[in-house]
Design a protein around this motif. Structure first.
Motif, PDB file in Angstrom:
ATOM      1  N   LYS A  62       6.349 -38.419  -5.140  1.00 29.78           N
ATOM      2  CA  LYS A  62       7.400 -38.263  -6.137  1.00 29.78           C
ATOM      3  C   LYS A  62       7.210 -37.029  -7.003  1.00 29.78           C
ATOM      4  O   LYS A  62       8.172 -36.322  -7.333  1.00 29.78           O
ATOM      5  CB  LYS A  62       7.465 -39.506  -7.027  1.00 29.78           C
ATOM      6  N   TYR A  63       5.974 -36.737  -7.375  1.00 28.82           N
ATOM      7  CA  TYR A  63       5.717 -35.654  -8.323  1.00 28.82           C
ATOM      8  C   TYR A  63       5.131 -34.410  -7.668  1.00 28.82           C
ATOM      9  O   TYR A  63       4.738 -33.467  -8.354  1.00 28.82           O
ATOM     10  CB  TYR A  63       4.776 -36.142  -9.431  1.00 28.82           C
ATOM     11  N   LYS A  65       2.312 -34.084  -6.024  1.00 30.13           N
ATOM     12  CA  LYS A  65       0.876 -33.981  -6.294  1.00 30.13           C
ATOM     13  C   LYS A  65       0.086 -34.203  -5.008  1.00 30.13           C
ATOM     14  O   LYS A  65       0.577 -34.794  -4.042  1.00 30.13           O
ATOM     15  CB  LYS A  65       0.463 -35.053  -7.315  1.00 30.13           C
ATOM     16  N   GLU A 232      10.994 -39.886 -14.774  1.00 29.77           N
ATOM     17  CA  GLU A 232      10.489 -38.546 -14.506  1.00 29.77           C
ATOM     18  C   GLU A 232       8.983 -38.436 -14.639  1.00 29.77           C
ATOM     19  O   GLU A 232       8.363 -37.554 -14.059  1.00 29.77           O
ATOM     20  CB  GLU A 232      11.154 -37.537 -15.461  1.00 29.77           C
ATOM     21  N   SER A 233       8.370 -39.349 -15.418  1.00 28.01           N
ATOM     22  CA  SER A 233       6.941 -39.190 -15.676  1.00 28.01           C
ATOM     23  C   SER A 233       6.320 -40.501 -16.118  1.00 28.01           C
ATOM     24  O   SER A 233       6.960 -41.308 -16.791  1.00 28.01           O
ATOM     25  CB  SER A 233       6.717 -38.128 -16.750  1.00 28.01           C
TER      26      SER A 233
END
Length: 242
Positions: A62-63, A65, A232-233
């Motif tokens: 998703k991010y 990473k 978002e986070s």
């Protein structure tokens, strides 16, 4: 005093915020009648069930990473949880859709077991790595808190309490909730995010002192966003050593 809390069961900060609020109440609310009401909020209403992904894999995807970075994010959050007596196992937590879990929590609330359901579902997701998108798992968890298997199965196989969940989510949007946990006290004061326990203590004391004098809705954190999860986070912010 009435405290309404918008949260999602897959939100690590929500469980931490719950513990910090409970600790604050234990410090300042002796003799104070406090009603706690948990409200529905889905961080990702479009989340899929049965993806076969671990939480670390989902974070990495998703991010954008690496797996190592995702695992470090989880480790940071686990350290936060330890500070309030919680044990998280986030690498193996199961990302899933929580709509049915929220429906079941509303059913539990109708039977006087809303707080028990909320606590059990948080523990199941964040500590025990159980899948609260799975109906068999939800039935087992509901039985743990004293609900009857047949009643729970009937709720899950229907659309019961779905409108209530959607109504609470719409209410969150109306009052400007952008991340969870989000606390509303007496329909007039707001606390955003999993603030430190001392902030909860100060805020609750302020409510008790000023409740009768201030008619307007106030954000007691001065619009400063505390630790919260959004779509978002959901990461532990870096420490500012300055």
């Amino acid at each position: 005093m009435k405290i309404e809390i918008w949260s999602d069961f897959v939100c690590p900060f929500c469980y931490i915020g719950k513990r910090r609020l409970e600790e604050a109440l234990s410090q300042i609310a002796e003799g104070e009648q406090t009603e706690i009401v948990y409200k529905s909020f889905e961080l990702d209403p479009q989340a899929e069930k049965n993806t076969g992904m671990s939480n670390a894999e989902k974070l990495a995807s998703k991010y954008g990473k690496s797996m190592e970075e995702a695992k470090q994010m989880n480790k940071n959050m686990e350290q936060q949880a330890t500070s309030v007596g919680l044990k998280y196992n986030l690498d193996t937590a199961v990302p899933t859709n929580t709509f049915d879990a929220h429906r079941l929590a509303k059913f539990a609330e109708s039977r006087g077991l809303g707080k028990e359901a909320t606590e059990r579902f948080f523990q199941a997701v964040l500590t025990d790595s159980e899948d609260v998108g799975d109906h068999d798992t939800l039935i087992k968890l509901a039985q743990d808190i004293g609900l009857h298997k047949t009643d729970v199965s009937d709720v899950l196989s229907s659309e019961q309490f779905g409108e209530l969940v959607r109504a609470e989510e719409a209410e969150a949007r109306e009052i400007g909730v952008q991340g969870v946990p989000f606390f509303v006290i007496n329909r007039k004061y707001a606390i955003s995010g999993a603030q430190p326990t001392e902030v909860f203590v100060q805020s609750l004391q302020k409510v008790m002192e000023e409740e009768k004098q201030s008619p307007a809705f106030q954000n007691l954190t001065d619009d400063k966003q505390g630790e919260a999860c959004t779509d978002e986070s959901c990461d532990v912010p870096p420490k500012n050593d300055n």
